[in-house]
Design a protein around this motif. Structure first.
Motif, PDB file in Angstrom:
ATOM      1  N   TYR A 105       9.625  -3.137   1.824  1.00  0.00           N
ATOM      2  CA  TYR A 105      10.035  -2.990   1.031  1.00  0.00           C
ATOM      3  C   TYR A 105      11.076  -1.062   0.644  1.00  0.00           C
ATOM      4  O   TYR A 105      10.209  -0.250   0.921  1.00  0.00           O
ATOM      5  N   LEU A 136       9.458   1.097  -1.658  1.00  0.00           N
ATOM      6  CA  LEU A 136       8.432   1.702  -1.617  1.00  0.00           C
ATOM      7  C   LEU A 136       8.215   2.811   0.226  1.00  0.00           C
ATOM      8  O   LEU A 136       7.429   2.897   0.622  1.00  0.00           O
ATOM      9  N   ALA A 195       3.982  -2.218  -7.516  1.00  0.00           N
ATOM     10  CA  ALA A 195       3.628  -3.476  -6.756  1.00  0.00           C
ATOM     11  C   ALA A 195       2.061  -3.352  -6.943  1.00  0.00           C
ATOM     12  O   ALA A 195       1.964  -4.133  -6.485  1.00  0.00           O
ATOM     13  N   VAL A 228       3.550  -8.606  -2.808  1.00  0.00           N
ATOM     14  CA  VAL A 228       3.291  -7.119  -2.296  1.00  0.00           C
ATOM     15  C   VAL A 228       2.155  -6.928  -1.798  1.00  0.00           C
ATOM     16  O   VAL A 228       2.650  -6.243  -0.529  1.00  0.00           O
ATOM     17  N   GLU A 244       1.601  -6.505  -8.746  1.00  0.00           N
ATOM     18  CA  GLU A 244       2.267  -8.223  -7.387  1.00  0.00           C
ATOM     19  C   GLU A 244       1.272  -8.143  -6.419  1.00  0.00           C
ATOM     20  O   GLU A 244       1.233  -7.363  -5.254  1.00  0.00           O
TER      21      GLU A 244
END
Length: 347
Positions: free
Chosen positions: A294, A297, A264, A270, A267
């Motif tokens: 998400y 996560l 993540a 994100v 990104e």
């Protein structure tokens, strides 16, 4: 009374588990905390908390650990957050006050936040497309060179050097160029000060037509330089990340979350979504485990808040395991945000 006592037991379990990373038993609770009741009563309270889904037993004969629901109740029932000491506040102020521009402020902030919390820190740059022009300055360097300085409400400072077409453009020496600049400066300020980026850029297009014919070349180049400086802020929102190495200290116990979290961190979209829904006005948002956007996560929590001027809002915060020092982290996030906001307001 029973509810208050069970909340005290939950609070003690959370604090012990965060500190030791070991499941917490009733005997340890009685020994470490002044709960004012017998071990048998604590065991009954723990059984009730488990029935409510606030704590869980990871395996047979083990103590109990908080669940996401337990952490949520713990955070929601926090009545006060212990303020930072004067020494800690001074250290934050001294560290951030040395910043020279917005990039430096953001980089210092993310480094400081990761050090204070020992988590992964994320700082979003202010929403620059919503910024307004705070000031523009023109500085004569030589008869053929001008320095154009753009200052935005977000604290961003951009500099561009304007190369005039040839020696003598706008005048034959520095004094003549200064005279031309002195005539252009108030027109320029009137055109862009207080306007948002897009509005200011549009106003610059009309600037050359408003000056004397002999000054239009210089005005055109200044307008182009400022337009170039402003165009940098139409890019996608940016973030800074710091403290990734802090994940190493969780080892195997956080293995299920480390890999997706590391992915993540690559990104930025994100990360922006993780911290981008933070509250403004000084409130701190805490999203625990599966409360986040998400599923990958779900073993992590996010503590974030808004900062910066109202016309250029942004967020900062931390991402880490659900087993974290929530009160301390919330205080650190709130304090850094306040200092950064103050610095940008004073810029």
């Amino acid at each position: 009374m029973v509810e208050d006592r069970r909340l005290a037991v939950l609070r003690a379990i959370v604090e012990d588990y965060v500190r030791t990373e070991e499941p917490v038993g009733s005997r340890a609770l009685v020994e470490r905390h002044r709960l004012g009741v017998s071990p048998a009563t604590v065991r009954n309270d723990m059984a009730a908390l488990e029935d409510e889904g606030l704590i869980a037993q990871p395996h047979t004969s083990a103590g109990r650990v908080p669940t996401d629901k337990g952490y949520r109740m713990f955070v929601d029932r926090l009545t006060t957050l212990k303020p930072m000491s004067s020494a800690e506040r001074r250290a934050i102020s001294n560290f951030l006050d040395g910043a020279v521009d917005l990039d430096d402020v953001v980089q210092r902030s993310v480094r400081l936040l990761s050090q204070l919390t020992r988590q992964v820190a994320v700082v979003q740059y202010p929403t620059l497309s919503s910024s307004t022009v705070r000031h523009v300055e023109l500085v004569t360097l030589t008869p053929t060179r001008l320095l154009v300085v753009l200052i935005l409400s977000s604290g961003r400072v951009e500099q561009r050097v304007v190369e005039l077409a040839e020696p003598g453009t706008g005048g034959s020496d520095v004094a003549d160029v200064e005279a031309t600049v002195a005539d252009l400066r108030p027109r320029l300020l009137a055109a862009v000060i207080g306007k948002r980026i897009a509005e200011a850029a549009a106003a610059l297009a009309d600037l050359p037509a408003e000056v004397r014919e002999e000054d239009r070349t210089l005005a055109q180049r200044v307008a182009e330089a400022l337009g170039d400086a402003m165009s940098d802020h139409h890019a996608d929102e940016r973030i800074a990340v710091g403290g990734t190495a802090n994940l190493a200290r969780y080892g195997d116990s956080f293995d299920s979350a480390v890999r997706p979290l590391l992915e993540a961190l690559e990104e930025h979209v994100v990360l922006l979504k993780l911290i981008g829904e933070a509250s403004t006005g000084g409130a701190v948002t805490v999203r625990i485990g599966a409360e986040g956007p998400y599923h990958e996560l779900s073993s992590t929590s996010v503590v974030a808040t808004g900062y910066g001027p109202a016309e250029a809002p942004a967020s900062l915060g931390i991402v880490g395991p659900t087993r974290m020092d929530y009160p301390g982290t919330m205080v650190a996030v709130r304090s850094v945000a306040r200092y950064v906001s103050r610095i940008l307001d004073d810029a």
